[in-house]
Write a protein that holds these residues in place. Structure first.
Motif, mmCIF file in Angstrom:
data_model
loop_
_atom_site.group_PDB
_atom_site.id
_atom_site.type_symbol
_atom_site.label_atom_id
_atom_site.label_comp_id
_atom_site.label_asym_id
_atom_site.label_seq_id
_atom_site.Cartn_x
_atom_site.Cartn_y
_atom_site.Cartn_z
ATOM 1 N N THR B 34 -64.832 2.837 -18.520
ATOM 2 C CA THR B 34 -64.793 2.080 -19.753
ATOM 3 C C THR B 34 -64.534 0.615 -19.424
ATOM 4 N N THR B 40 -57.128 -1.334 -19.672
ATOM 5 C CA THR B 40 -57.354 -1.437 -18.234
ATOM 6 C C THR B 40 -56.440 -0.468 -17.493
ATOM 7 N N THR B 41 -57.031 0.330 -16.611
ATOM 8 C CA THR B 41 -56.195 1.269 -15.860
ATOM 9 C C THR B 41 -56.245 1.029 -14.354
ATOM 10 N N PRO B 113 -48.941 -0.596 -31.987
ATOM 11 C CA PRO B 113 -48.566 0.661 -31.320
ATOM 12 C C PRO B 113 -49.643 1.737 -31.442
ATOM 13 N N THR B 114 -50.443 1.680 -32.504
ATOM 14 C CA THR B 114 -51.492 2.693 -32.657
ATOM 15 C C THR B 114 -52.565 2.517 -31.584
ATOM 16 N N ALA B 116 -52.028 1.628 -28.583
ATOM 17 C CA ALA B 116 -51.471 2.129 -27.318
ATOM 18 C C ALA B 116 -52.148 1.444 -26.127
ATOM 19 N N SER B 117 -52.204 0.121 -26.204
ATOM 20 C CA SER B 117 -52.856 -0.643 -25.132
ATOM 21 C C SER B 117 -52.059 -0.575 -23.836
ATOM 22 N N THR B 118 -52.762 -0.445 -22.724
ATOM 23 C CA THR B 118 -52.089 -0.463 -21.422
ATOM 24 C C THR B 118 -51.574 -1.862 -21.094
ATOM 25 N N GLU B 119 -52.030 -2.839 -21.850
ATOM 26 C CA GLU B 119 -51.667 -4.232 -21.585
ATOM 27 C C GLU B 119 -50.590 -4.750 -22.540
ATOM 28 N N ALA B 120 -50.019 -3.860 -23.342
ATOM 29 C CA ALA B 120 -49.079 -4.288 -24.389
ATOM 30 C C ALA B 120 -47.932 -5.127 -23.822
ATOM 31 N N GLN B 168 -59.036 2.512 -30.861
ATOM 32 C CA GLN B 168 -58.945 3.708 -30.022
ATOM 33 C C GLN B 168 -59.753 3.505 -28.746
ATOM 34 N N ARG B 169 -59.379 4.289 -27.735
ATOM 35 C CA ARG B 169 -60.071 4.198 -26.448
ATOM 36 C C ARG B 169 -61.548 4.528 -26.560
ATOM 37 N N ARG B 174 -66.330 0.165 -25.634
ATOM 38 C CA ARG B 174 -66.028 0.548 -24.248
ATOM 39 C C ARG B 174 -67.258 0.523 -23.336
#
Lengths: 304, 503
Positions: B34, B40-41, B113-114, B116-120, B168-169, B174
């Motif tokens: 994505t 970002t993971t 919060p919804t 749920a970003s990895t960059e929050a 959403q993801r 994406r």
């Protein structure tokens, strides 16, 4: 009819056991797809519900078995699993079909022609059959690439379009993949020995001796009777061919369903892994059911 | 006639130039699933994003925060807010103009919060973001910020491509992302290749005629592809391929310093709660001997790389001293039976967890195992995948020792790793002194004070030995000599890729 039903029931049971087994294995493996995110703990509560990880195991297994595969979690987040696996499955099917055809073709022709003193070099077959599949693939790929480098450096050839193997799709890559699959993974030597034994047995049968004495050509009966042995061979080799594809796909960068299954397991993409397990199990078990049913049918015809 | 000839000549030259210029082909171990900066993971995704998106600020070649989408900015005297004017004439890849609303939207989406970003966490220091004009905005911070520019390099997203900040993801973005970056997406294939083309509307000159990412899992094969001229760049060369690539006249190696260091972490819930046992382990490990076969680099004495301003050069390296280590172990009730240290009939044995994709991890583990075996300690290594690692190390803390490395961005914020309440402090290290130093370093707005506090933290952590600090490895990128002006960013790699060109 009863035999067909029995083969069908065995196939269905195989699919259920395979899907349940894969689900249990994934559940036992430490970590889940949320663990792979950098802020796993902060988003766990939100994502567990979104991704359906709070659903009981039996429900996940049930959904997979009825074809409700859901969405990919980590490989291509949010994409429908059917979309993720469709293309790779088609690719895998084409390699598998070609590999099966090559295996049976080589083994059958080798078994039939042995009488005509065109001996198949057993030593060569033995070597290529026992060399691990990944090693065979690496040897061929590196040999071809280094050969091209040497030849181009020497000014003998210009850079071929397929170079370097196996980066881009090419006819040569397909041929190498199918060859390795048929010879290495499916152990051509065993297949050849199996069919040779069958051919030898067939030639000793009274009807074959009678046909020979009447001067009838062997092809009039041999291939028809050999079909039963080929069915058994294909049914027996189907799992090995599929298993071998996972390795061949990885080494030759083929990007088929085997690669996707591997990546899904590592990435804990449960829906994708379960869906592919179901399809693979159905593929192998279904094919075996069909082939065994055909074999039984032909056998009955011959007996009658 | 001349009026007609000149444009024709220039046109023909431009056409010829574009025909000669090739895109840059580079390999990654795995293709991104994505492309959305909110989720970002891994670094593969981050590198592609670097080509597609822009941030408010970026790194200059001297690694100082410099405006990218920002035209001008002003930080309030109390350093608790900041006003920003965006660069004019910037457009998204679909042609729409960049606006302040896009920046506000991106920050709010990261914080939602919804989503749920990895960059929050990157925007947690911002309390409010509000647009004050079409291209101007104001950011308010949770506390005084020493250098907010350093934290404003996150990528900006187009508001008009989303329906709200709860994203959403599986959002269609994406696989069809648009940014304001120097390159735009041309294709995103399921076979693991991503093709980017030059953004001709980019606000600055872009020399590179596109980029293509190829998924090649095998590192050795990546190196071969570079030698075969089927790739132009390798992001990271593994040590075993260095000699081959160095010998190739068509390839140039680019050394770069990463903010990354290796360590052997100890679980403070078990035997490693005892500082003497930690010292003993540190003294038994010969770090120089471990480093030699795997590459070149610098040994470190604490949680910073040697080139960091926060590295405390006064901290001395713990000497390799097996005799003192033996004495320390003996004082803990262990007896040496000639082969092993034994206590209550049990030999001194530890499980060492390593991620299976840790580069040269296997070589290092075998060497550590050999060293400890020499001194009567048995090591049982386990190589596990990333998901198992996160579960066993980060969550259940089911380990004795871990071999791993930490990588940091320019901020080098070690708070999460070494503060007793840190979210990444999985070893369970706790020190009131270190906590106080790290807290003060986070809140101070005086650069000199921050430097001094973190150097003191280095000293404090080093004295406690919560882990065996190993080394920072020299990293090398390999780039074909057909690539001109190549300069790599130590973290995001492609930050200056628009200035590269391929002959």
């Amino acid at each position: 009819m009863l035999a067909a039903l029995k083969h069908g029931a065995v196939a269905a049971l195989t699919v259920v056991v395979a899907v349940a087994g894969m689900q249990v294995l994934l559940a036992l493996a430490p970590g889940d797809p949320i663990d792979l995110l950098p802020n796993a703990e902060a988003v766990r509560a939100t994502l567990e519900a979104q991704w359906g990880l709070d659903v009981p195991l039996w429900e996940r297994i049930g959904r997979t078995l009825i074809g409700d595969f859901g969405q990919s979690l980590s490989l291509r987040p949010g994409a429908p699993v059917r979309e993720v696996i469709a293309q790779p499955l088609l690719k895998t099917a084409s390699w598998w079909l070609a590999g099966s055809a090559l295996l049976t073709g080589l083994a059958a022709v080798g078994a039939v022609v042995q009488r005509r003193s065109i001996r198949v070099p057993r030593a060569v077959l033995m070597v290529v059959s026992i060399v691990p599949t990944f090693l065979l693939a690496h040897l061929i790929v590196n040999g071809a690439n280094e050969g091209v480098v040497a030849a181009t450096d020497a000014g003998l050839i210009s850079r071929p379009s397929w170079f370097p193997l196996p980066l881009d799709a090419s006819t040569l890559r397909f041929v190498v993949a199918v060859g390795i699959l048929a010879i290495g993974s499916a152990s051509l030597l065993d297949a050849y020995t199996e069919l040779s034994t069958q051919v030898h047995a067939l030639r000793s049968r009274p009807f074959a001796i009678a046909a020979h004495s009447r001067g009838e050509p062997e092809r009039s009966w041999l291939w028809r009777h050999l079909a039963i042995a080929v069915c058994e061979l294909l049914a027996g080799r189907a799992p090995a061919l599929l298993g071998g594809l996972v390795i061949v796909e990885k080494v030759l960068l083929l990007g088929g369903a085997g690669t996707v299954l591997w990546d899904a397991a590592v990435g804990r993409d449960y829906p994708v892994a379960l869906a592919l397990t179901a399809v693979f199990a159905l593929w192998v078990a279904g094919l075996r059911a069909v082939l065994y049913t055909l074999r039984d049918h032909w056998r009955r015809g011959q007996t009658a | 006639m001349p009026r007609l000839t000149l444009p024709f000549v220039f046109g023909a030259l431009a056409l010829a130039a574009s025909a000669i210029a090739s895109p840059l082909r580079y390999a990654e171990d795995g293709a991104p699933g994505t492309i959305n900066p909110l989720f970002t993971t891994n670094m593969t995704e981050a590198r592609v994003q670097e080509l597609l998106f822009d941030g408010l600020f970026t790194d200059s070649r001297s690694l100082v925060a410099t405006p990218e989408l920002v035209q001008s900015y002003q930080i309030a005297e109390d350093r608790q807010s900041m006003t920003i004017d965006l660069r004019s004439g910037v457009t998204w890849h679909d042609g729409q103009a960049l606006s302040a609303d896009d920046v506000v939207f991106t920050i709010n989406a990261m914080k939602d919060p919804t989503t749920a970003s990895t960059e929050a966490a990157r925007v947690s220091f911002i309390t409010t973001a509000e647009a004050t004009g079409p291209r101007s905005l104001r950011l308010t911070f949770a506390g005084p910020e020493l250098s907010p520019e350093d934290k404003l390099s996150f990528k900006i997203l187009p508001k008009h491509r989303f329906s709200g900040t709860a994203i959403q993801r599986n959002d269609a973005f994406r696989t069809n992302p648009i940014g304001t970056g120097p390159f735009k997406l041309a294709s995103f294939s399921a076979d693991g290749s991503i093709v980017l083309e030059r953004n001709v509307e980019y606000f600055a000159e872009v020399d590179l005629n596109g980029a293509t990412l190829r998924e090649v899992a095998d590192k050795s094969y990546q190196a071969k592809l570079l030698v075969y001229q089927s790739l132009e760049a390798l992001v990271r060369v593994v040590p075993r391929d260095l000699a081959t690539l160095e010998a190739d006249r068509g390839i140039e190696l680019y050394p770069y310093q990463t903010n990354s260091w290796w360590y052997i972490g100890m679980n403070h819930q078990g035997v490693w709660a005892d500082p003497d046992m930690r010292s003993a382990l540190t003294m038994m490990i010969n770090v120089d001997e471990l480093l030699r076969p795997i590459g070149t680099g610098d040994t470190v004495t604490g949680p910073f790389v040697r080139s960091s301003p926060f590295y405390n050069h006064d901290v001395r390296k713990v000497a390799h001293d097996p005799d003192t280590a033996r004495t320390l172990i003996a004082t803990k009730g262990y007896t040496f039976d000639g082969t092993h240290w034994v206590k209550d009939g049990q030999p001194l044995t530890f499980r060492l967890l390593v991620q299976d994709d840790q580069e040269v991890g296997q070589d290092v583990v075998i060497a550590i195992q050999g060293q400890l075996q020499r001194y009567g300690v048995t090591l049982e290594p386990e190589f596990i995948d990333e998901a198992a690692w996160k579960s066993r190390v980060w969550q259940s803390r089911d380990f004795d020792l871990v071999l791993s490395q930490w990588t940091f961005d320019r901020n080098e914020d070690i708070h999460e790793q070494f503060h007793s309440q840190g979210s990444r402090n999985f070893t369970g290290y706790a020190s009131e002194t270190t906590d106080a130093l790290l807290d003060q370093a986070r809140t101070t707005v005086d650069p000199q004070a921050k430097r001094s506090l973190l150097q003191q933290a280095h000293g404090s952590i080093s004295a406690d030995q919560p882990m065996v600090f190993l080394w920072t490895l020299n990293s090398y990128a390999a780039v074909s000599t057909r690539v001109q002006n190549a300069e790599v960013h130590p973290f995001y790699f492609f930050t200056w890729a628009q200035d590269w060109s391929v002959e």
